[in-house]
Design a protein around this motif. Structure first.
Motif, PDB file in Angstrom:
ATOM      1  N   LYS A   2      -3.418  10.718 -10.756  1.00 38.38           N
ATOM      2  CA  LYS A   2      -3.244   9.874  -9.592  1.00 38.38           C
ATOM      3  C   LYS A   2      -1.984  10.275  -8.742  1.00 38.38           C
ATOM      4  O   LYS A   2      -1.871  10.572  -7.610  1.00 38.38           O
ATOM      5  N   ARG A   3      -0.874   9.979  -9.571  1.00 42.32           N
ATOM      6  CA  ARG A   3       0.297  10.001  -8.909  1.00 42.32           C
ATOM      7  C   ARG A   3       0.502  11.550  -8.732  1.00 42.32           C
ATOM      8  O   ARG A   3       1.333  11.842  -7.599  1.00 42.32           O
ATOM      9  N   LEU A   4       0.293  12.369  -9.656  1.00 47.01           N
ATOM     10  CA  LEU A   4       0.482  13.731  -9.576  1.00 47.01           C
ATOM     11  C   LEU A   4      -0.126  14.371  -8.240  1.00 47.01           C
ATOM     12  O   LEU A   4       0.395  15.088  -7.649  1.00 47.01           O
ATOM     13  N   GLN A   5      -1.250  13.761  -7.972  1.00 43.46           N
ATOM     14  CA  GLN A   5      -2.321  14.077  -6.800  1.00 43.46           C
ATOM     15  C   GLN A   5      -1.400  13.922  -5.505  1.00 43.46           C
ATOM     16  O   GLN A   5      -1.254  14.481  -4.652  1.00 43.46           O
ATOM     17  N   THR A   6      -0.835  12.359  -5.578  1.00 43.23           N
ATOM     18  CA  THR A   6      -0.106  12.020  -4.645  1.00 43.23           C
ATOM     19  C   THR A   6       1.095  12.895  -4.128  1.00 43.23           C
ATOM     20  O   THR A   6       1.505  13.139  -2.971  1.00 43.23           O
ATOM     21  N   PHE A  53       2.826  19.149   0.207  1.00 43.53           N
ATOM     22  CA  PHE A  53       1.937  19.873   0.898  1.00 43.53           C
ATOM     23  C   PHE A  53       2.290  19.508   2.364  1.00 43.53           C
ATOM     24  O   PHE A  53       2.720  20.407   3.408  1.00 43.53           O
ATOM     25  N   VAL A  54       2.272  18.366   2.977  1.00 44.14           N
ATOM     26  CA  VAL A  54       2.375  17.716   4.229  1.00 44.14           C
ATOM     27  C   VAL A  54       3.852  18.315   4.612  1.00 44.14           C
ATOM     28  O   VAL A  54       4.175  18.718   5.560  1.00 44.14           O
ATOM     29  N   CYS A  55       4.987  17.780   3.688  1.00 47.19           N
ATOM     30  CA  CYS A  55       6.184  18.391   4.091  1.00 47.19           C
ATOM     31  C   CYS A  55       6.406  19.678   4.192  1.00 47.19           C
ATOM     32  O   CYS A  55       7.045  20.080   4.999  1.00 47.19           O
TER      33      CYS A  55
END
Lengths: 256, 276, 261
Positions: free
Chosen positions: C11-15, C21-23
């Motif tokens: 989960k943390r990795l996904q976040t 990606f957004v940055c």
């Protein structure tokens, strides 16, 4: 006496593979008050909906007044449906229309397309609808919106809509499953008494055995899409009731 | 209750009862009738005032379909200008939205009535948000072009400002809809304002904020394609140029690119919405 | 225990992946648009100069001629909504899976309205100007198109959410297709129809203020003209009128919606 409804080898398999009805046959004679009991998923609703073709049976025949319902053209199906009144668990009234207008929906099958679409009904139909509402004690409420009524009142409107069709046969699919005990008794009394007075035939789905025993002239017990009991209420023993409602045990009768 | 049941029982088949009296038919919904009549009158009046030239409408329609015919086949030859312009529009939308989201995250918590530190401050922020939201993006673009010149920058600023107005409003609304008990519980535990926001508010409203952000990005990509029409960069400018020079085949190609951009964003955001 | 840790880790990795990606997207966009904070901050002086010296105060004396333009905007928005809603009403019955007479018709109508919807109104206006010439005809037509695109979709979605049990009940009485549509479907559909049409009116008023900029008439045309002629105080007056029009439509439609539903 000639049976009003003959069900012959009726089978329904849904596209997802569920077998809701398998090879079901029985006759219903005029004036009978048939109660179908069984746990949820036993095929009661499908059976009822096959009779007026809301569900298309996979195999077998439904013969109403000597006519094969399932081989009729769509226009004939509509004519047959007019003579079969249906009462639903969730009442299925159109909320925003008046009580009277909902009852008049029972006359749509007799009204031409344009008038029916615009909600214009002839005077005779309106008089009859009002008389039916008076019978179920809702005359005062006729101009109220359907969603302003209580559950018991809504179901009485549902019954009135079915009666407005001048039906030969009444189908009731769990008519009291969404109601409190007091309204349930009231609704069952209405259905029973009206059928007696107007000499209508009725097929009612229920899952309360005590209610079934009280009103039925004949009980049909269903399990896994098959009829496992068909007879007079007095013949319904505790053992049979257990069998109808206990889905986990293997059927003892077929064990040999 | 028991009385009522008794009454219902009696009413099953009332032989002689007050039920015989007929009740008057209600007049129907007055309000709805007035609204419908006003609507029809306004429609007729508006149509009259617009004074549409119906011969022109007829001639124009024929011309429109002729033009549609002339647009085919689309002319892909200028793709090396069109595709970068499309990408620029996309970038303008992304950057504008990100700026708006970042700023609104700070301001929305100050503007939400239930957790703000100062009510007057909250109202002021909301007032400015309304101003930013109501003035259309393209008008903002015109203002920024006058101030900072042509190019993508006024586009980014216009999208950021207009989105900021909407995001502050909806973010603050999401925070206000939050269950007050949760904030109370954290206050009771002795948390300070920042702790309440970080530990109580953000986790609760996170999904709402995320879906609003996705929706806003979707809208902004649509808007960024038209900003070029007034000179704020991107694919809109290419379309204006093609239409001005009557290069309808290129115009069709550019329109197709715009359609594909917006359509695929709609598809992707529908997918994301399902996941959120 | 180990499994729970693993889930938390992924989960943390996904976040982190999503954040990076957004940055990355943001930086890529900033580079692509030559965005620099220096330019923005140095622009602030220019912008505030422009706003406070050129735009403000608004020229109230221009409001007379602008009043005609803003009324034209209102008329276009309203006519566009009424005609668009009428056409969308018919199309949505064809496009909803619950009411469509045939699945092929459903797909065709959905595709057609999707094309209309996914091309912005301003671009429709630009295309229409080429055949109808500058004026309110273009503005009204592109608003009608926009309304059809938007309303057909939301009407069809509303129709698909309708309680099918009630429709079944009418089938059981022997009613035919049109009777069921008019007596069973339409009453259930009415509140959604009114609410979405009113919302569409809001959208149209917003859109019609800008459609004028490419030659669709109304207040947008006045704003565009004012900027070209450097009459900025007139422009700010026009913007104030736009504000008043949009806010009062929002107010009025929300009142009507509350009463009707």
């Amino acid at each position: 006496m000639e049976p009003v409804l003959k069900i012959e080898h009726l089978t329904k398999v849904y596209p997802d593979g569920t077998v809701a009805l398998s090879n079901t046959s029985f006759d219903v004679h005029p004036g009978e008050f048939v109660v179908v009991i069984g746990s949820s998923g036993a095929g009661k609703s499908t059976l009822l909906r096959c009779i007026n073709l809301l569900v298309e049976p996979t195999e077998g025949d439904v013969i109403f007044k000597g006519e094969k319902v399932n081989q009729s053209k769509s226009k004939q199906v509509k004519h047959i449906r007019r003579e079969i009144g249906m009462v639903f668990q969730n009442f299925n009234l159109i909320d925003r229309l008046s009580v009277l207008n909902n009852v008049l929906h029972g006359r749509l099958g007799y009204t031409n397309t344009i008038k029916g679409s615009l909600g214009i009904f002839n005077k005779k139909d309106i008089k009859e609808a009002e008389a039916i509402l008076e019978r179920v004690g809702l005359k005062q409420q006729k101009y109220k919106r359907a969603d302003e009524l209580s559950g018991g009142q809504m179901q009485r409107v549902g019954i009135s809509r079915a009666l407005a069709q001048m039906p030969r046969l009444i189908l009731a699919d769990e008519p009291i499953a969404s109601l409190d005990p007091a309204s349930s008794k009231n609704i069952m009394d209405h259905i029973y008494n009206i059928c007696q007075e107007d000499q209508l035939t009725a097929i009612v789905n229920l899952h309360q055995v005590d209610v079934a025993l009280k009103y039925a002239t004949r009980i049909i017990g269903m399990q896994h899409g098959q009829i496992i009991f068909d007879g007079h209420p007095s013949q319904l023993s505790d053992k049979v009731i257990d069998e109808i409602y206990d889905t986990k045990k293997p059927p003892l009768v077929n064990a040999q | 209750m028991s009385q009522q049941i008794g009454k219902e029982k009696q009413n099953i088949y009332p032989l002689v009862s007050s039920d015989k009296e007929d009740i008057a038919k209600p007049k129907g919904d007055r309000f709805l009738k007035i609204i419908v009549i006003c609507g029809v009158l306004l429609f007729v009046f508006s149509l009259y005032q617009l004074n549409i030239d119906y011969t022109n409408l007829w001639v124009g329609t024929i011309e429109f379909f002729t033009m549609l015919g002339e647009m085919f086949p689309p002319d892909f030859s200028e793709w090396q200008y069109v595709i970068p312009a499309a990408i620029e529009s996309l970038q303008v939308a992304i950057l504008g939205t990100v700026i708006a989201v970042v700023i609104s995250l700070v301001l929305a918590f100050l503007a939400a009535e239930n957790i703000t530190t100062n009510k007057l401050f909250a109202r002021t922020i909301k007032g400015f948000a309304t101003l930013m939201r109501v003035i259309p993006t393209i008008v903002w673009a015109l203002i920024f072009i006058v101030a900072v010149g042509l190019g993508p920058l006024p586009g980014v600023l216009a999208i950021a400002i207009h989105s900021l107005g909407m995001l502050i409003k909806v973010f603050a609304q999401s925070v206000e809809e939050m269950d007050g008990g949760k904030i109370e519980a954290l206050k009771a535990a002795g948390a300070n304002w920042f702790q309440i926001i970080a530990q109580g508010v953000i986790p609760t409203v996170f999904t709402a904020l995320l879906s609003w952000t996705i929706l806003r990005l979707e809208i902004d990509i649509g808007e960024s394609t038209i900003l070029g029409l007034v000179g704020a960069g991107g694919i809109g400018w290419e379309l204006t140029r093609a239409m001005r020079t009557y290069d309808f085949n290129s115009a069709l190609f550019i329109t197709i690119v715009i359609f594909v951009m917006i359509f695929s964003v709609e598809m992707i955001s529908n997918r994301l919405k399902l996941k959120v | 225990m180990g499994e729970i840790k693993d889930i938390r880790k992924t989960k943390r990795l996904q976040t982190i992946v999503i954040l990076v990606f957004v940055c990355g997207l943001t930086v890529w966009s900033a580079i692509g648009t030559d965005f620099s904070f220096y330019e923005v901050f140095s622009g602030i002086g220019l912008i505030s100069n422009f706003v406070f010296l050129d735009l403000l105060p608004p020229d109230v004396s221009a409001s007379n001629s602008l009043l005609d333009a803003i009324l034209e905007t209102l008329y276009m928005g309203f006519v566009g909504m009424v005609i668009g809603a009428g056409i969308a009403l018919v199309l949505s019955f064809l496009a909803a899976s619950t009411t469509t007479p045939h699945p092929v018709i459903q797909v065709v109508v959905r595709a057609f309205t999707s094309i209309i919807r996914n091309i912005p109104g301003l671009i429709w206006a630009l295309i229409l100007v080429a055949s109808y010439g500058i004026g309110v005809t273009v503005g009204t037509l592109s608003l009608i198109l926009g309304s059809i695109g938007f309303l057909t979709r939301v009407f069809a979605d509303t129709l698909e959410e309708i309680d099918t049990g009630k429709i079944e009940a009418l089938h059981a009485t022997g009613s035919n297709y049109f009777q069921i549509l008019a007596q069973g479907v339409f009453p259930q559909f009415l509140p959604g129809f009114v609410a979405w049409s009113l919302y569409n009116l809001e959208l149209n008023i917003r859109a019609s203020t800008i459609i004028g900029m490419v030659g669709g008439g109304g207040i947008g045309f006045a704003i565009q003209k004012g900027i070209k002629l450097f009459q900025y105080k007139e422009v700010s007056m026009a913007i104030i009128l736009v504000l008043i029009l949009i806010l009062s439509t929002e107010f009025l439609t929300s009142k009507i919606r509350e009463r009707i539903i």
